[in-house]
Write a protein that holds these residues in place. Structure first.
Motif, PDB file in Angstrom:
ATOM      1  N   GLY A  78       1.178  -7.203  -5.723  1.00  7.93           N
ATOM      2  CA  GLY A  78       0.021  -6.333  -5.871  1.00  7.93           C
ATOM      3  C   GLY A  78       0.325  -5.001  -5.207  1.00  7.93           C
ATOM      4  O   GLY A  78       0.907  -4.962  -4.126  1.00  7.93           O
ATOM      5  N   VAL A  79      -0.042  -3.914  -5.860  1.00  2.97           N
ATOM      6  CA  VAL A  79       0.248  -2.575  -5.341  1.00  2.97           C
ATOM      7  C   VAL A  79      -1.028  -1.753  -5.380  1.00  2.97           C
ATOM      8  O   VAL A  79      -1.803  -1.823  -6.345  1.00  2.97           O
ATOM      9  CB  VAL A  79       1.345  -1.881  -6.179  1.00  2.97           C
ATOM     10  CG1 VAL A  79       1.638  -0.483  -5.624  1.00  2.97           C
ATOM     11  CG2 VAL A  79       2.625  -2.718  -6.190  1.00  2.97           C
ATOM     12  N   THR A  80      -1.250  -0.964  -4.335  1.00  4.26           N
ATOM     13  CA  THR A  80      -2.455  -0.145  -4.265  1.00  4.26           C
ATOM     14  C   THR A  80      -2.103   1.284  -3.890  1.00  4.26           C
ATOM     15  O   THR A  80      -1.159   1.519  -3.129  1.00  4.26           O
ATOM     16  CB  THR A  80      -3.448  -0.749  -3.251  1.00  4.26           C
ATOM     17  OG1 THR A  80      -4.599   0.073  -3.155  1.00  4.26           O
ATOM     18  CG2 THR A  80      -2.837  -0.891  -1.882  1.00  4.26           C
ATOM     19  N   VAL A  81      -2.865   2.226  -4.440  1.00  5.61           N
ATOM     20  CA  VAL A  81      -2.652   3.651  -4.187  1.00  5.61           C
ATOM     21  C   VAL A  81      -3.989   4.311  -3.862  1.00  5.61           C
ATOM     22  O   VAL A  81      -5.039   3.852  -4.308  1.00  5.61           O
ATOM     23  CB  VAL A  81      -2.003   4.361  -5.395  1.00  5.61           C
ATOM     24  CG1 VAL A  81      -0.629   3.803  -5.687  1.00  5.61           C
ATOM     25  CG2 VAL A  81      -2.895   4.255  -6.621  1.00  5.61           C
TER      26      VAL A  81
ATOM     27  N   GLU B 275       0.855  -1.193   0.000  1.00  5.42           N
ATOM     28  CA  GLU B 275       0.000   0.000   0.000  1.00  5.42           C
ATOM     29  C   GLU B 275       0.882   1.231   0.000  1.00  5.42           C
ATOM     30  O   GLU B 275       1.659   1.448   0.942  1.00  5.42           O
ATOM     31  CB  GLU B 275      -0.903   0.029   1.227  1.00  5.42           C
ATOM     32  CG  GLU B 275      -1.736   1.311   1.295  1.00  5.42           C
ATOM     33  CD  GLU B 275      -2.323   1.593   2.674  1.00  5.42           C
ATOM     34  OE1 GLU B 275      -3.062   2.598   2.799  1.00  5.42           O
ATOM     35  OE2 GLU B 275      -2.035   0.838   3.628  1.00  5.42           O
ATOM     36  N   ILE B 276       0.786   2.028  -1.036  1.00  6.23           N
ATOM     37  CA  ILE B 276       1.467   3.321  -1.072  1.00  6.23           C
ATOM     38  C   ILE B 276       0.526   4.317  -0.417  1.00  6.23           C
ATOM     39  O   ILE B 276      -0.496   4.695  -0.989  1.00  6.23           O
ATOM     40  CB  ILE B 276       1.799   3.735  -2.515  1.00  6.23           C
ATOM     41  CG1 ILE B 276       2.665   2.675  -3.192  1.00  6.23           C
ATOM     42  CG2 ILE B 276       2.496   5.101  -2.532  1.00  6.23           C
ATOM     43  CD1 ILE B 276       2.859   2.892  -4.684  1.00  6.23           C
TER      44      ILE B 276
ATOM     45  N   ASN C 106      -6.870   1.713  -3.711  1.00  5.69           N
ATOM     46  CA  ASN C 106      -6.768   1.096  -2.381  1.00  5.69           C
ATOM     47  C   ASN C 106      -8.099   0.584  -1.837  1.00  5.69           C
ATOM     48  O   ASN C 106      -8.142  -0.449  -1.161  1.00  5.69           O
ATOM     49  CB  ASN C 106      -6.108   2.059  -1.380  1.00  5.69           C
ATOM     50  CG  ASN C 106      -6.859   3.358  -1.183  1.00  5.69           C
ATOM     51  OD1 ASN C 106      -7.894   3.600  -1.811  1.00  5.69           O
ATOM     52  ND2 ASN C 106      -6.342   4.202  -0.312  1.00  5.69           N
ATOM     53  N   ALA C 107      -9.196   1.260  -2.129  1.00  8.69           N
ATOM     54  CA  ALA C 107     -10.486   0.779  -1.637  1.00  8.69           C
ATOM     55  C   ALA C 107     -10.868  -0.534  -2.311  1.00  8.69           C
ATOM     56  O   ALA C 107     -11.388  -1.456  -1.662  1.00  8.69           O
ATOM     57  CB  ALA C 107     -11.568   1.831  -1.872  1.00  8.69           C
TER      58      ALA C 107
END
Length: 395
Positions: free
Chosen positions: A147-150, A88-89, A190-191
Motif C-alpha cells: 500500500g502506498v500513500t501520497v 508513505e511518500i 495519505n489522510a
C-alpha cells in the motif's frame, strides 16, 4: 461453479476478519457465525491451514484444567502467514511499515528523499525496499501486497492528479509501481490511509462516523461512515484543508485564499509562534515539538500560538461536524506534539457551536504516531487482499 468459488472466497475473508478482530474461536462458533455446515467449515479450515494462514491452538477455556479429557481446540490467525508493506511518500522522507496478518506492525524504517527525487526515483526506492524486506527469512515469499500513500489528490485508479508539495502533477503512480513491484499495489491519499489505519484493528459499531484530520505541512481529511470510506465520485473528496474560512486570508497552493490549511498547518504555527513567513518547502517540521515543550513550561508565546491554531481549527470543525455529524474526530499528522492540547480545548467549544441537539463528537488524538500513514497504507493493502470487515475501499 464460479458462484461457488466466489462464495468460498468471501467466506474465507469473513473468517479471517473474525479471527483478526475477535481472536481465536472454535470451529463450531465460526460455522454458526458464517452460517456454514460442519463439513464446509472443516474443508475451508483445512485449506487455510495448508496455506499457512491459520493455526490450531489449545483453547484458553480448557488450558490448564485437569477435569477435562481432550482439550478444546480453537482456530487462530497465523500472524506470520502473510505480510503487507505500507509506504508513505512524504516531504523529504519515505516511511515504510510492515504489518503481519494480524495487523501488528513488525518493522519500520525511514529513507531520506531529496528535493529532486521524482516519481521514478521513489518507485526505484520502493522496489529496492521490497526486495530488502523480502530477502529476510521471516518475510521471504510472504509479502502479499503493498500500500502506498501520497499527500495529494489521488483518483480511484491510483493516478496522482496533483501533489503540489512535491511538485508532482498528472502521474500514473499506481501503474509505475505495478510495473516495478512483483506484488499487488494499492494507492491512496495519505489522510484516507491514516484514517483507515486508525479503525482497522477494531470492530466498528453500526452507524459510527469518524472524521480524520491530518495536520502537518497541509491539512488532509477523511470520513469513515459506518464501514465505508467516503471518497466522492472520483475518489478526490473530503479535502477539508480547502474549506474557505477567511476570503482575505493567506494564499493557498490550490489557487484560492483563506483555506483552512493555511491557518492550521506548520507554516501557520511558525507564523503565530516565531512571526516568520516561510515557503512551503521551508516549514520547520521540528517546530510542533518545541512549541509543545515551551507551552508545557508556561511560555505565553507558545500557548498563544496553540490557542490561535485552536480558534481557526474550530471554524473548520464546526462546518465539518454540521455536515457529517461524526461520533468522533481524530487529529493526526506532523503537528502531533501539540494535538493533545488542541483536543482538550476544542471539544467543549465545538459543542457550543454546532447545530443545537446534535451530539457532541469526541475528539481524540491518533495513537499511531509518525508512521500513521505508512501503517494505514499497510492496513489498506491487508484489507484489499484478505478482508471484508471494515471499509469497502472501492465503495
Amino acid at each position: 461453479m464460479a458462484n461457488q468459488t466466489l462464495v468460498r472466497h468471501v467466506n474465507e475473508r469473513r473468517l479471517l476478519a473474525a479471527l483478526r478482530l475477535e481472536g481465536p474461536q472454535p470451529r463450531a462458533a465460526l460455522a454458526r457465525r458464517l452460517s456454514l455446515t460442519r463439513a464446509a467449515i472443516s474443508d475451508m479450515v483445512e485449506d487455510l491451514l495448508s496455506r499457512g494462514l491459520v493455526v490450531e491452538i489449545v483453547s484458553a477455556r480448557t488450558r490448564g484444567r485437569r477435569d477435562v479429557g481432550r482439550p478444546g481446540i480453537d482456530l487462530g490467525l497465523r500472524a506470520d502467514g502473510a505480510f503487507f508493506l505500507g509506504a508513505e511518500i512524504g516531504v523529504g522522507v519515505l516511511r515504510l511499515a510492515l504489518s503481519d496478518l494480524a495487523g501488528t506492525i513488525v518493522d519500520t524504517r525511514s529513507l531520506p528523499l531529496g528535493p529532486a527525487d521524482g516519481p521514478a526515483r521513489v518507485v526505484a526506492l520502493m522496489a529496492e525496499s521490497l526486495v530488502q524486506f523480502g530477502a529476510r527469512a521471516a518475510y521471504r515469499g510472504r509479502i502479499r501486497a503493498v500500500g502506498v500513500t501520497v499527500p495529494g489528490l489521488v483518483r480511484r485508479d491510483g493516478h496522482v492528479v496533483n501533489l503540489p508539495i512535491l511538485g508532482w502533477r498528472d502521474v500514473p503512480l499506481a501503474r509505475l509501481l505495478a510495473e516495478a513491484l512483483a506484488v499487488p499495489v494499492h494507492l491512496a491519499n495519505n489522510a484516507n490511509a491514516a484514517a483507515f489505519g486508525h479503525i482497522h484493528l477494531k470492530a466498528r459499531a453500526p452507524g459510527e462516523v469518524s472524521v480524520y484530520l491530518k495536520l502537518g505541512t497541509g491539512c488532509g481529511g477523511a470520513v469513515i461512515d459506518g464501514d465505508r470510506l467516503v471518497r466522492g465520485a472520483d475518489g478526490l473528496g473530503t479535502e477539508f484543508g480547502h474549506i474557505p474560512i477567511a476570503p482575505s486570508g493567506p494564499a493557498c497552493h490550490c489557487g484560492q485564499s483563506g483555506c483552512l490549511e493555511t491557518f492550521v498547518n506548520i507554516r501557520a504555527l511558525q507564523r503565530y509562534f516565531a512571526h516568520e513567513e516561510v515557503d512551503e518547502q521551508e516549514a520547520d517540521l521540528t517546530l510542533p515539538a518545541r512549541v509543545a515543550e515551551r507551552a508545557a513550561a508556561g511560555d505565553p508565546a507558545a500557548r498563544g500560538a496553540i490557542e490561535t491554531i485552536a480558534q481557526h481549527l474550530l471554524q473548520g470543525l464546526v462546518i465539518i461536524t454540521n455536515i457529517f455529524n461524526p461520533s468522533e474526530i481524530i487529529l493526526g499528522g506532523a503537528m502531533l506534539p501539540i494535538l493533545p492540547a488542541l483536543a482538550e480545548t476544542l471539544e467543549d467549544r465545538l459543542a457550543n457551536r454546532i447545530v443545537p441537539g446534535m451530539t457532541r463528537p469526541r475528539i481524540v488524538v491518533s495513537r499511531l504516531g509518525p508512521f500513521e500513514c505508512a501503517i494505514g497504507a499497510a492496513a489498506m493493502a491487508h484489507h484489499e487482499e484478505f478482508d471484508l470487515s471494515n471499509v469497502d475501499l472501492a465503495g
